[in-house]
Write an enzyme that holds these catalytic residues in place. Structure first.
Site, PDB file in Angstrom:
ATOM      1  CB  SER A   8      -0.877   0.058   1.261  1.00  0.00           C
ATOM      2  OG  SER A   8      -1.755  -1.014   1.292  1.00  0.00           O
ATOM      3  CG  HIS A  24      -2.472  -2.188  -3.632  1.00  0.00           C
ATOM      4  ND1 HIS A  24      -1.654  -3.264  -3.437  1.00  0.00           N
ATOM      5  CD2 HIS A  24      -2.764  -1.712  -2.406  1.00  0.00           C
ATOM      6  CE1 HIS A  24      -1.458  -3.443  -2.138  1.00  0.00           C
ATOM      7  NE2 HIS A  24      -2.130  -2.513  -1.489  1.00  0.00           N
ATOM      8  CG  HIS A  57      -4.702  -7.519   0.371  1.00  0.00           C
ATOM      9  ND1 HIS A  57      -4.744  -6.672  -0.716  1.00  0.00           N
ATOM     10  CD2 HIS A  57      -3.639  -7.134   1.122  1.00  0.00           C
ATOM     11  CE1 HIS A  57      -3.747  -5.802  -0.617  1.00  0.00           C
ATOM     12  NE2 HIS A  57      -3.063  -6.062   0.481  1.00  0.00           N
ATOM     13  CE1 TYR A  72      -8.381  -5.457   1.331  1.00  0.00           C
ATOM     14  CE2 TYR A  72      -6.603  -6.185   2.765  1.00  0.00           C
ATOM     15  CZ  TYR A  72      -7.082  -5.345   1.776  1.00  0.00           C
ATOM     16  OH  TYR A  72      -6.251  -4.400   1.236  1.00  0.00           O
ATOM     17  CD  GLU A  73      -7.746  -7.105  -2.897  1.00  0.00           C
ATOM     18  OE1 GLU A  73      -8.008  -6.543  -3.968  1.00  0.00           O
ATOM     19  OE2 GLU A  73      -6.613  -7.527  -2.586  1.00  0.00           O
ATOM     20  CB  ALA A 127       1.191  -0.218   4.728  1.00  0.00           C
ATOM     21  CG  MET A 157      -5.102  -6.345   7.030  1.00  0.00           C
ATOM     22  SD  MET A 157      -6.482  -5.322   6.519  1.00  0.00           S
ATOM     23  CE  MET A 157      -6.800  -4.403   8.045  1.00  0.00           C
ATOM     24  CB  SER A 158      -0.366  -8.289   2.762  1.00  0.00           C
ATOM     25  OG  SER A 158       0.685  -7.484   3.266  1.00  0.00           O
ATOM     26  CG  ASN A 214      -1.682   2.543  11.338  1.00  0.00           C
ATOM     27  OD1 ASN A 214      -1.319   2.006  10.288  1.00  0.00           O
ATOM     28  ND2 ASN A 214      -2.341   1.897  12.271  1.00  0.00           N
ATOM     29  CG  HIS A 225      -7.312   2.963   3.264  1.00  0.00           C
ATOM     30  ND1 HIS A 225      -6.406   1.926   3.184  1.00  0.00           N
ATOM     31  CD2 HIS A 225      -7.505   3.372   1.990  1.00  0.00           C
ATOM     32  CE1 HIS A 225      -6.081   1.718   1.920  1.00  0.00           C
ATOM     33  NE2 HIS A 225      -6.726   2.582   1.171  1.00  0.00           N
TER      34      HIS A 225
HETATM   35  N1  HPA Z   1      -3.843  -2.906  11.152  1.00  0.00           N
HETATM   36  C1  HPA Z   1      -3.858  -3.834  10.172  1.00  0.00           C
HETATM   37  N2  HPA Z   1      -3.329  -3.629   8.985  1.00  0.00           N
HETATM   38  C2  HPA Z   1      -2.726  -2.460   8.759  1.00  0.00           C
HETATM   39  C3  HPA Z   1      -2.671  -1.449   9.723  1.00  0.00           C
HETATM   40  C4  HPA Z   1      -3.262  -1.694  10.993  1.00  0.00           C
HETATM   41  O1  HPA Z   1      -3.252  -0.847  11.899  1.00  0.00           O
HETATM   42  N3  HPA Z   1      -1.994  -0.400   9.188  1.00  0.00           N
HETATM   43  C5  HPA Z   1      -1.655  -0.767   7.932  1.00  0.00           C
HETATM   44  N4  HPA Z   1      -2.092  -2.017   7.654  1.00  0.00           N
END
Ligand code: HPA
Length: 292
Positions: A40, A71, A93, A95-96, A123, A224-225, A248, A264
């Protein structure tokens, strides 16, 4: 893909990987020594290559389309620091709605094309209290949570031509490449940590209780990857370097006001700000990655 127990499924998978590899070769992308997966906000990595040939994922048969904002959804092939590379800007991913096989299809194709090293970037949210947005984490180990409950891409018939039925992943993150990252990262002004990456399926971000749980079980960052790709790479004996850009801090307590719509955005903005430096780091590591 509906019956993962059958041998015909293995044949279908092999054919799908070979068709994608054939299309990439036919489009004129160089056979890679190193493949890079840009997560990301990090798609700019692809812009660093000399004479890159770009191929949208949609032009590669069987390649899962990228549905995530941020992406780019393309494969670029060319020379990075004189080394033949493929850079995938974007990934699939869980989640997709993609299967674990699809979420690691990129690495299977890289291997079919001859890559020996895979650099996986992502990320991630920081769980370790000392991590700040913009920091870099060298992944030293992982908690592949979906994989531990059955969403491992190696579930189903094993492809013995690629690797063993029960591959070990201990020591899977290459120590030499890691040492280079620690040195080059510091040179470029990154705060570089070494830590454990936890993968969740998403797409919802962690609740504060989930975040505390992840921290207690040993995670330093969460995303998430990455884990499906790393497991498939190790099964095939590829060298792996994993890098998390901390975008973050993960909330460990209930916030005063809920603002999850912005998270996001924060991930994307931090990714964009660090992309240039991360690109430089990856380029320097690639420049030294061969022949070791
Ligand atoms: N949680 C999960 N996936 C992420 C995060 C998060 O805080 N930041 C970037 N990808």
């Amino acid at each position: 893909m509906s019956d993962p127990q059958s041998i015909s499924d293995l044949t279908t998978r092999r054919t799908r990987v070979q068709s994608a590899a054939d299309a990439i070769r036919a489009a004129g992308l160089l056979a890679p020594e190193v493949a890079v997966i840009a997560g990301s906000g990090l798609s700019g990595l692809a812009d660093r290559m000399v004479d890159a040939v770009r191929l949208p994922f949609g032009d590669i048969p069987g390649w899962p389309a990228s549905t995530v904002q941020g992406h780019a959804g393309l494969l670029a092939g060319g020379l990075l620091e004189g080394v033949p590379c493929l850079i995938a800007a974007g990934r699939a991913h869980l989640y997709e709605g993609y299967s674990p096989f699809e979420a690691s299809f990129n690495v299977r194709v890289f291997q079919a094309l001859g890559a020996r090293t895979v650099i996986v970037t992502n990320a991630a949210g920081g769980l370790n209290a000392s991590y700040r947005p913009g920091d870099l984490m060298l992944i030293t180990d992982h908690l592949f949570l979906p994989g531990m409950v059955g969403m491992n891409p190696l579930v189903g018939p094993n492809d013995d031509a690629i690797g063993p039925r029960f591959p070990g992943v201990a020591g899977g993150y290459d120590l030499e490449l890691g040492r280079q990252v620690m040195a080059i990262g510091a040179d470029l002004g990154f705060r570089v940590h070494r830590g454990v990456y936890a993968m969740v399926a998403g797409p919802s971000f962690e609740s504060p209780a989930e975040a505390r749980f992840l921290k207690q079980i040993g995670a330093d960052a969460v995303g998430m990857s990455t884990c499906p790709e790393v497991v498939v790479a190790r099964h095939a004996g590829l060298r792996v370097l994993g890098l998390s850009l901390i975008t973050n801090r993960v909330l460990m307590a209930q916030p005063e006001a809920v603002a999850d719509a912005d998270l996001h955005e924060e991930v994307m903005a931090t990714g964009a700000a660090a992309a240039e430096r991360l690109g430089e780091l990856v380029a320097r590591v690639v420049g030294r990655a061969t022949g070791t």
